[in-house]
Design a protein around this motif. Structure first.
Motif, mmCIF file in Angstrom:
data_model
loop_
_atom_site.group_PDB
_atom_site.id
_atom_site.type_symbol
_atom_site.label_atom_id
_atom_site.label_comp_id
_atom_site.label_asym_id
_atom_site.label_seq_id
_atom_site.Cartn_x
_atom_site.Cartn_y
_atom_site.Cartn_z
ATOM 1 N N LYS A 1 -3.233 -0.210 -9.795
ATOM 2 C CA LYS A 1 -1.915 -0.469 -9.228
ATOM 3 C C LYS A 1 -1.920 -1.873 -8.637
ATOM 4 N N ARG A 2 -0.844 -2.593 -8.833
ATOM 5 C CA ARG A 2 -0.853 -3.987 -8.387
ATOM 6 C C ARG A 2 -1.003 -4.095 -6.864
ATOM 7 N N THR A 3 -1.760 -5.070 -6.427
ATOM 8 C CA THR A 3 -2.047 -5.239 -5.007
ATOM 9 C C THR A 3 -0.774 -5.396 -4.193
ATOM 10 N N GLN B 1 2.104 -4.166 -4.621
ATOM 11 C CA GLN B 1 2.782 -2.886 -4.386
ATOM 12 C C GLN B 1 2.069 -2.077 -3.304
ATOM 13 N N ARG B 2 0.715 -2.121 -3.341
ATOM 14 C CA ARG B 2 -0.061 -1.398 -2.331
ATOM 15 C C ARG B 2 0.239 -1.908 -0.934
ATOM 16 N N GLU C 1 3.587 -0.724 0.237
ATOM 17 C CA GLU C 1 3.585 0.686 0.640
ATOM 18 C C GLU C 1 2.939 0.865 2.000
ATOM 19 N N ALA C 2 1.849 0.151 2.235
ATOM 20 C CA ALA C 2 1.160 0.243 3.518
ATOM 21 C C ALA C 2 2.068 -0.242 4.643
#
Lengths: 300, 380
Positions: A14-16, A18-19, A22-23
């Motif tokens: 998953k692309r960084t 996007q992570r 989300e965080a």
């Protein structure tokens, strides 16, 4: 209707970006609750512990670090232990009596009679009365000079042996509205058919109450036991209005000593006592839970 | 054991009368079903037997004892409620034991108590669940605990207030059978309240059909089906219910006929009515069928109808038609080709199975004396 689940073609990579997003979103959701807890709970708790580790000088101008010695001295000192004793007695005076009276009133008012709502309203009225106002009203009853009950010796506010009990009665009276409402509501939640089944089974009034009614309202009683214990440990306004801690120190509960309206105790000592009260509350609550939770039945 | 007797019993709640002048005799050991729509007074009647409602007027007896003023716990009855009414805080064993220990004065010795509990649990298949709480049981199991609590006290009379209503269809059918078996085994008087005519028909020795606080008819299931006393019973018993339409009596040949707005229906037995009388004609769906279009004979009479829907039930078809302002249902043999929705058909009634009712009293004409049905009801 259909629910589509979007999954990335390769979930593992998953692309960084996007992570991170989300965080951040997760933290954003947490923020309001965190802000409230930090401001009103964690920070004050930190300050409290910090204060208990520093000893103020007489004028409150400096507070050098003294380590845990002040905490230990305070919690083993006679002032603190007297506070614990008075708070404990206050609890013993108010909690069982309060619950008992609440049950009696609620059982009496749980009938289909004409005008019963009037009584239900009267019985629950203390909920809408502030502690200060209620205490002033109570004071007119027990005032040593002009009160209606000034000649009733066991209600005397000027006798160190009876003052704490007398003050606690005002708490019982003030909490009665809440106790009454909670017990009445849970009595009315008992299914009629269960009551009827008990009548057909042959339970007389007393055994019916003890074997059927009490177990079925036990969650409410457990709730009240916890709430009333907390209320007893936190009682302050009624003590200040009625006796201001006196005569002598006979009505100085732990919380009264911590609030210290006469300004006798340095901040570090009051902070230490607060930690003691915190621990005491936790112990009592745990004890209650261990003792009562097995006897409480929560529906099905 | 004993029966239950209502002698002109009335129950009033303030200004409303729930049960009026009810007279009913439930024989010793009989399975009596009180059947009626909701609000008809059947539950009130049952609750009066239990002592949960006071009798306003009249006399209620259990066996030879008038129980008007006897408290519930001294009536020697057991009741099963729709909601089971188990004690949620007690184990299944304690629940079943409850009626045996509730009253300290006549408590049985512990040995006999546990014997009775084990026996009741055995009968109802609850042996493995005795230590559980009601909350851990399914609806059907809870209902069986309620039954066990009832049988363990060996009462004179069992009272049941819609005990199957909270069960799903399959379990209901199964429990119905279990109740009938239980009754056969115990040979005790059962008074059972329901609004479900299937339950009533399948379980009852006799049915008392109640409406508006009055007993409409008491009789064996087949009897009330074949010889309904009035229009209410005719329409309440049977699924789908009896078709009814109003008309005027005419005579022709040996029998007679009834002319309705949708056509003329031949009637084998006029049951005392005369030409020109206004009547309500009733015919059960199984005796109504559409005429074969190829044999259409305009002079033969019948009811002109339009097909509105066809319900498939596998073993039979229900043809829903509109006849004038009435909806009429015919039960069809699934082997025959059905008409299509929207078709105009002519419905023929079996002349020997047509009922006539008085439109003003709603009583069935000739009730009690003649039987319109060809089949004779076998007793017992």
């Amino acid at each position: 209707m259909s629910i589509t689940v979007e999954s990335s073609p390769d979930g593992a990579t998953k692309r960084t970006g996007q992570r991170v997003r989300e965080a951040l979103l997760g933290w954003a959701f947490l923020l309001p609750a965190m802000a409230i807890f930090v401001t009103f709970f964690y920070y004050p708790l930190y300050r409290l512990i910090d204060m208990s580790l520093h000893r103020e000088n007489r004028f409150g101008t400096a507070a050098p670090y003294v380590g845990p010695s002040q905490l230990v001295d305070t919690l083993s000192g006679s002032d603190f232990l007297e506070g614990v004793k008075h708070s404990g007695l206050y609890m013993v005076y108010t909690v069982p009596l309060g619950i008992l009276l609440g049950i009696l009133l609620a059982v009496a008012a749980n009938r289909r009679l004409k005008g019963i709502r009037v009584f239900q309203t009267i019985f629950s009225s203390t909920v809408a009365t502030s502690v200060a106002v209620a205490s002033v009203i109570f004071f007119t009853l027990v005032n040593p000079e002009v009160g209606y009950f000034k000649d009733v010796s066991w209600l005397s506010l000027s006798n160190p042996d009876t003052a704490l009990f007398s003050v606690s009665l005002s708490s019982v009276w003030q909490n009665l509205g809440l106790t009454f409402i909670i017990v009445l509501a849970s009595l009315q939640a008992i299914p009629t058919e269960v009551e009827e089944a008990a009548a057909l089974d042959g339970y007389g009034p007393v055994r019916h109450f003890l074997r059927i009614t009490v177990p079925l309202i036990s969650p409410a009683l457990m709730f009240l036991a916890v709430v009333l214990v907390v209320a007893a440990l936190q009682a302050y306004a009624q003590i200040e209005v009625l006796t201001n801690g006196g005569p002598g120190t006979s009505t100085q509960t732990l919380l009264f000593k911590i609030a210290d309206p006469q300004g006798i105790r340095p901040l570090g000592i009051r902070a230490s006592m607060s930690i003691g009260l915190f621990a005491l509350t936790a112990i009592v609550a745990a004890g209650q839970y261990a003792l009562l939770s097995k006897r409480v039945h929560y529906g099905d | 054991m004993s029966g239950v007797t209502f002698d002109e019993v009335t129950k009033r709640f303030g200004d409303t009368t729930a049960v009026e002048n009810m007279s009913l005799e439930v024989a010793d050991g009989e399975f009596m079903v009180l059947l009626g729509p909701s609000g008809c007074g059947k539950s009130t009647a049952l609750r009066m037997i239990a002592g949960l409602e006071e009798v306003s007027d009249g006399m209620l007896s259990i066996g030879n004892r008038v129980v008007n003023n006897i408290p519930p716990r001294e009536r020697d009855i057991a009741m099963v409620f729709q909601s089971y009414a188990l004690y949620p805080h007690m184990s299944v064993r304690k629940n079943i034991e409850s009626p045996l220990v509730a009253n300290r004065a006549n408590r049985l010795p512990a040995g006999e108590r546990s014997e009775r509990i084990d026996e009741a649990a055995e009968v109802l298949g609850l042996t493995d669940y005795l230590d559980r709480k009601p909350g851990e049981l399914s609806g059907g199991q809870r209902q069986r605990v309620a039954l066990a609590r009832a049988i363990v006290r060996r009462p004179e009379v069992f009272l049941m207030d819609e005990p199957l209503s909270n069960l799903d269809a399959k379990l209901r059918t199964q429990t119905r059978l279990e109740l009938v078996e239980l009754h056969r085994r115990l040979r005790t008087t059962f008074v059972y309240v329901t609004h479900d005519q299937v339950e009533a028909m399948t379980m009852a020795d006799r049915i008392a059909i109640i409406n508006d606080g009055h007993v409409q008819q008491v009789g064996r299931p087949q009897e009330v089906y074949d010889r309904p006393a009035n229009l209410f019973v005719a329409r309440f018993i049977g699924s789908p219910p009896m078709n009814t339409i109003s008309g005027t009596v005419g005579t022709s040949g040996t029998g007679g006929n009834v002319a309705t707005e949708a056509g003329v229906v031949a009637v084998a037995e006029l049951s005392g009515s005369r030409a020109g009388d206004e009547v309500v004609l009733g015919v059960r769906p199984e005796y109504l069928k559409p005429r074969d279009p190829s044999k259409d004979d305009p002079g033969a009479g019948g009811l002109r109808a339009r097909v509105e829907n066809i319900e498939m039930l596998g073993h039979e078809r229900h043809l829903l038609t509109r006849v004038g302002n009435e909806v009429m249902v015919a039960r069809l043999d699934p082997a025959l080709p059905p008409p299509s929705i929207g078709d105009e058909v002519v419905l023929e009634a079996d002349a020997a199975n047509v009922y006539l009712f008085d439109p003003s009293t709603t009583e069935r004409l000739g009730s009690g004396t003649s039987t319109p049905t060809a089949t004779v009801v076998a007793d017992g």
